[in-house]
Motif scaffolding. Structure first.
Motif, PDB file in Angstrom:
ATOM      1  N   ALA A  72       0.836  -1.200   0.000  1.00 42.26           N
ATOM      2  CA  ALA A  72       0.000   0.000   0.000  1.00 42.26           C
ATOM      3  C   ALA A  72       0.869   1.246   0.000  1.00 42.26           C
ATOM      4  CB  ALA A  72      -0.916   0.006   1.218  1.00 42.26           C
ATOM      5  N   HIS A  73       0.239   2.379  -0.347  1.00 36.80           N
ATOM      6  CA  HIS A  73       0.903   3.681  -0.295  1.00 36.80           C
ATOM      7  C   HIS A  73       0.777   4.299   1.093  1.00 36.80           C
ATOM      8  CE1 HIS A  73       1.152   3.768  -4.718  1.00 36.80           C
ATOM      9  NE2 HIS A  73      -0.067   3.290  -4.706  1.00 36.80           N
ATOM     10  N   LYS A  74      -0.287   3.930   1.796  1.00 34.76           N
ATOM     11  CA  LYS A  74      -0.575   4.506   3.107  1.00 34.76           C
ATOM     12  C   LYS A  74      -1.242   3.437   3.956  1.00 34.76           C
ATOM     13  CE  LYS A  74      -3.288   8.226   5.320  1.00 34.76           C
ATOM     14  NZ  LYS A  74      -4.266   9.331   5.063  1.00 34.76           N
ATOM     15  N   VAL A  75      -0.965   3.433   5.247  1.00 34.50           N
ATOM     16  CA  VAL A  75      -1.592   2.446   6.123  1.00 34.50           C
ATOM     17  C   VAL A  75      -1.870   3.058   7.491  1.00 34.50           C
ATOM     18  CG1 VAL A  75       0.607   1.495   6.955  1.00 34.50           C
ATOM     19  CG2 VAL A  75      -1.449   0.102   7.055  1.00 34.50           C
ATOM     20  N   LYS A  76      -3.007   2.687   8.044  1.00 28.83           N
ATOM     21  CA  LYS A  76      -3.340   3.050   9.415  1.00 28.83           C
ATOM     22  C   LYS A  76      -3.536   1.758  10.188  1.00 28.83           C
ATOM     23  CE  LYS A  76      -6.520   5.826  12.228  1.00 28.83           C
ATOM     24  NZ  LYS A  76      -7.689   6.754  12.204  1.00 28.83           N
ATOM     25  N   VAL A  77      -2.943   1.690  11.374  1.00 25.28           N
ATOM     26  CA  VAL A  77      -2.999   0.471  12.170  1.00 25.28           C
ATOM     27  C   VAL A  77      -3.579   0.789  13.544  1.00 25.28           C
ATOM     28  CG1 VAL A  77      -1.701  -1.491  13.084  1.00 25.28           C
ATOM     29  CG2 VAL A  77      -0.921  -0.359  10.985  1.00 25.28           C
ATOM     30  N   LYS A  78      -4.648   0.062  13.884  1.00 25.88           N
ATOM     31  CA  LYS A  78      -5.234   0.132  15.218  1.00 25.88           C
ATOM     32  C   LYS A  78      -5.109  -1.236  15.861  1.00 25.88           C
ATOM     33  CE  LYS A  78      -8.757   3.726  14.458  1.00 25.88           C
ATOM     34  NZ  LYS A  78     -10.213   4.028  14.540  1.00 25.88           N
ATOM     35  N   SER A  79      -4.897  -1.277  17.160  1.00 24.39           N
ATOM     36  CA  SER A  79      -4.752  -2.560  17.833  1.00 24.39           C
ATOM     37  C   SER A  79      -5.510  -2.574  19.159  1.00 24.39           C
ATOM     38  CB  SER A  79      -3.271  -2.869  18.080  1.00 24.39           C
ATOM     39  OG  SER A  79      -2.653  -1.832  18.812  1.00 24.39           O
ATOM     40  N   LYS A  80      -5.981  -3.755  19.508  1.00 25.76           N
ATOM     41  CA  LYS A  80      -6.706  -3.942  20.769  1.00 25.76           C
ATOM     42  C   LYS A  80      -6.304  -5.276  21.384  1.00 25.76           C
ATOM     43  CE  LYS A  80     -11.402  -4.046  22.660  1.00 25.76           C
ATOM     44  NZ  LYS A  80     -12.857  -4.035  22.331  1.00 25.76           N
ATOM     45  N   PRO A  81      -5.658  -5.269  22.567  1.00 19.98           N
ATOM     46  CA  PRO A  81      -5.196  -4.087  23.303  1.00 19.98           C
ATOM     47  C   PRO A  81      -4.112  -3.342  22.529  1.00 19.98           C
ATOM     48  CG  PRO A  81      -4.211  -6.072  24.193  1.00 19.98           C
ATOM     49  CD  PRO A  81      -5.213  -6.522  23.169  1.00 19.98           C
ATOM     50  N   LYS A  82      -3.725  -2.170  23.028  1.00 19.46           N
ATOM     51  CA  LYS A  82      -2.762  -1.333  22.328  1.00 19.46           C
ATOM     52  C   LYS A  82      -1.394  -2.003  22.295  1.00 19.46           C
ATOM     53  CE  LYS A  82      -5.101   2.991  23.514  1.00 19.46           C
ATOM     54  NZ  LYS A  82      -5.001   4.299  24.218  1.00 19.46           N
ATOM     55  N   LEU A  83      -0.878  -2.182  21.087  1.00 17.75           N
ATOM     56  CA  LEU A  83       0.422  -2.835  20.909  1.00 17.75           C
ATOM     57  C   LEU A  83       1.551  -1.814  20.801  1.00 17.75           C
ATOM     58  CD1 LEU A  83      -0.526  -5.600  18.311  1.00 17.75           C
ATOM     59  CD2 LEU A  83      -0.283  -5.846  20.793  1.00 17.75           C
ATOM     60  N   GLU A  84       2.762  -2.273  21.091  1.00 19.22           N
ATOM     61  CA  GLU A  84       3.949  -1.442  21.005  1.00 19.22           C
ATOM     62  C   GLU A  84       4.286  -1.147  19.547  1.00 19.22           C
ATOM     63  OE1 GLU A  84       3.604  -4.240  22.567  1.00 19.22           O
ATOM     64  OE2 GLU A  84       3.892  -3.836  24.702  1.00 19.22           O
ATOM     65  N   ILE A  85       4.822   0.046  19.314  1.00 18.78           N
ATOM     66  CA  ILE A  85       5.193   0.483  17.968  1.00 18.78           C
ATOM     67  C   ILE A  85       6.652   0.925  17.976  1.00 18.78           C
ATOM     68  CG2 ILE A  85       4.700   2.119  16.101  1.00 18.78           C
ATOM     69  CD1 ILE A  85       1.935   2.554  17.494  1.00 18.78           C
ATOM     70  N   SER A  86       7.417   0.470  17.011  1.00 18.95           N
ATOM     71  CA  SER A  86       8.784   0.979  16.850  1.00 18.95           C
ATOM     72  C   SER A  86       9.061   1.191  15.367  1.00 18.95           C
ATOM     73  CB  SER A  86       9.817   0.016  17.444  1.00 18.95           C
ATOM     74  OG  SER A  86       9.904  -1.162  16.668  1.00 18.95           O
ATOM     75  N   ALA A  87       9.842   2.220  15.063  1.00 15.91           N
ATOM     76  CA  ALA A  87      10.238   2.506  13.680  1.00 15.91           C
ATOM     77  C   ALA A  87      11.756   2.598  13.631  1.00 15.91           C
ATOM     78  CB  ALA A  87       9.606   3.810  13.193  1.00 15.91           C
ATOM     79  N   ASP A  88      12.358   1.807  12.763  1.00 17.33           N
ATOM     80  CA  ASP A  88      13.828   1.735  12.666  1.00 17.33           C
ATOM     81  C   ASP A  88      14.462   1.514  14.029  1.00 17.33           C
ATOM     82  OD1 ASP A  88      13.554   2.039   9.981  1.00 17.33           O
ATOM     83  OD2 ASP A  88      14.485   4.007   9.850  1.00 17.33           O
ATOM     84  N   GLY A  89      13.808   0.671  14.856  1.00 17.71           N
ATOM     85  CA  GLY A  89      14.359   0.303  16.157  1.00 17.71           C
ATOM     86  C   GLY A  89      14.128   1.305  17.259  1.00 17.71           C
ATOM     87  N   ILE A  90      13.376   2.358  17.006  1.00 24.42           N
ATOM     88  CA  ILE A  90      13.120   3.383  18.023  1.00 24.42           C
ATOM     89  C   ILE A  90      11.677   3.273  18.491  1.00 24.42           C
ATOM     90  CG2 ILE A  90      13.014   5.872  18.474  1.00 24.42           C
ATOM     91  CD1 ILE A  90      15.231   6.208  16.401  1.00 24.42           C
ATOM     92  N   SER A  91      11.492   3.145  19.797  1.00 29.47           N
ATOM     93  CA  SER A  91      10.156   2.988  20.375  1.00 29.47           C
ATOM     94  C   SER A  91       9.352   4.272  20.231  1.00 29.47           C
ATOM     95  CB  SER A  91      10.269   2.609  21.856  1.00 29.47           C
ATOM     96  OG  SER A  91       8.985   2.498  22.437  1.00 29.47           O
TER      97      SER A  91
END
Length: 345
Positions: free
Chosen positions: A273-292
């Motif tokens: 995809a060109h764009k994505v939105k992610v929702k999680s239940k329960p709220k999950l951890e997010i990291s980008a390039d290894g950074i929380s």
């Protein structure tokens, strides 16, 4: 009388900013490698101004200052963490990035085919061949505008990463503490979280999965091939979800792919995809390039070909050539798990 051979360097007599992380890779070899890099670039006619970034987070500040001072070339010398911080520092500018490998994690260089040999990397920069690559921006509750180049990970592996990354370099006591923390995180992590993916503001996929990876580069986490079809200039990212995996299977999959490259697995689901939105239940951890980046909902969008990098031709790294980069591929590469065109409640 033989004619004098002309220099092949397109960047001769240009001044460049070299940002080096002395703590990256083998700290004993770092000074000699930096000296070699400066000497090699100078021999190619590139005037180099060196800045040391320690700790690593200073790379972003130094890169921003280099842009403000008018440098047209900024060279990052270190591993993926160092390069990522420099990228965030030059994002939005017309500066071209050079990469000299000097770290323990070199997935960016391996994805792009940038040689690990210092002299070869310097010759590549001097040659001046560059590509305009995609740069991604993620928005979370805590971070409104965070650029990343490699991957966003949501879920179990993102939760484990802060503890796991401390294990290799820490002292014995610190290693045991980090391992203990990682085990506790693994045990306590939700086994069947529900994730809702919205692709390109249209398709909605709801799935029970402990991990989602959203990759721009083919390689992440010590040359783990998570996105074999990824192109860094097609305007698309490759999304993987892991339905019906238990915790042991998730960890085993990433361990096996790190050791054996790509492992076919019929349960793995992949989308683009060109764009994505992610929702999680329960709220999950997010990291980008290894950074929380916290927990909960995130939205990722693309800045098309917003990063200029000195690279060799496609095919020398893990990236595959894309015959038609304009093709719309918001539909999944494998069948939808569950698709709902209506708004999710």
């Amino acid at each position: 009388m033989k004619k004098k051979k002309k220099s092949k360097s397109k960047n001769k007599h240009i001044r460049a900013k070299l940002i080096a992380n002395p703590g990256a890779g083998n700290e004993v070899d770092a000074p000699s490698l930096l000296e070699q890099a400066v000497r090699c670039l100078t021999n190619h006619g590139i005037k180099v101004d060196v800045a040391y970034a320690s700790p690593k987070k200073e790379c972003r500040i130094l890169a921003k200052k280099a842009v403000e001072k008018g440098y047209k070339i900024v060279i990052a010398m270190g591993g993926d963490g160092t390069i990522g911080e420099v990228i965030r520092g030059i994002a939005g500018s017309d500066v071209t990035l050079g990469v000299i490998v000097g770290g323990t994690m070199n997935d960016i260089a391996a994805s792009l085919g940038i040689p690990e040999d210092v002299e070869a990397a310097c010759a590549l920069i001097a040659k001046g061949d560059m590509r305009e690559l995609d740069l991604w921006q993620i928005k979370t509750r805590k971070h409104k505008k965070f650029y990343f180049f490699m991957v966003t990970v949501i879920g179990l592996t993102a939760a484990l990463y802060p503890d796991v990354k401390k294990i290799p370099k820490g002292k014995l006591k610190e290693k045991f503490s980090s391992m203990k923390d990682a085990i506790v995180t693994l045990v306590e992590h939700e086994a069947k979280p529900e994730v809702l993916l919205t692709l390109d503001d249209e398709s909605k996929i709801k799935v029970d999965t402990m991990v989602v990876t959203i990759a721009n580069t083919p390689l992440i986490a010590s040359k783990n091939l998570v996105a074999p079809d990824a192109s860094m200039q097609d305007g698309l990212f490759d999304i993987s979800v892991f339905p019906d995996y238990n915790k042991a299977e998730v960890l085993s999959y990433f361990q096996r792919t790190a050791e054996e490259n790509l492992i076919p697995d019929g349960k793995l689901q992949r989308f683009r995809a060109h764009k994505v939105k992610v929702k999680s239940k329960p709220k999950l951890e997010i990291s980008a390039d290894g950074i929380s980046l916290g927990t909960g909902t995130c939205t990722i969008k693309m800045h098309r070909r917003a990063l200029r990098v000195f690279v060799p031709p496609i095919g020398l790294g893990a990236e595959k050539s894309q015959e038609d980069e304009e093709e719309e591929l918001s539909a999944p590469l494998s069948p939808f798990i569950k698709q709902n065109k209506e708004s999710s409640t």
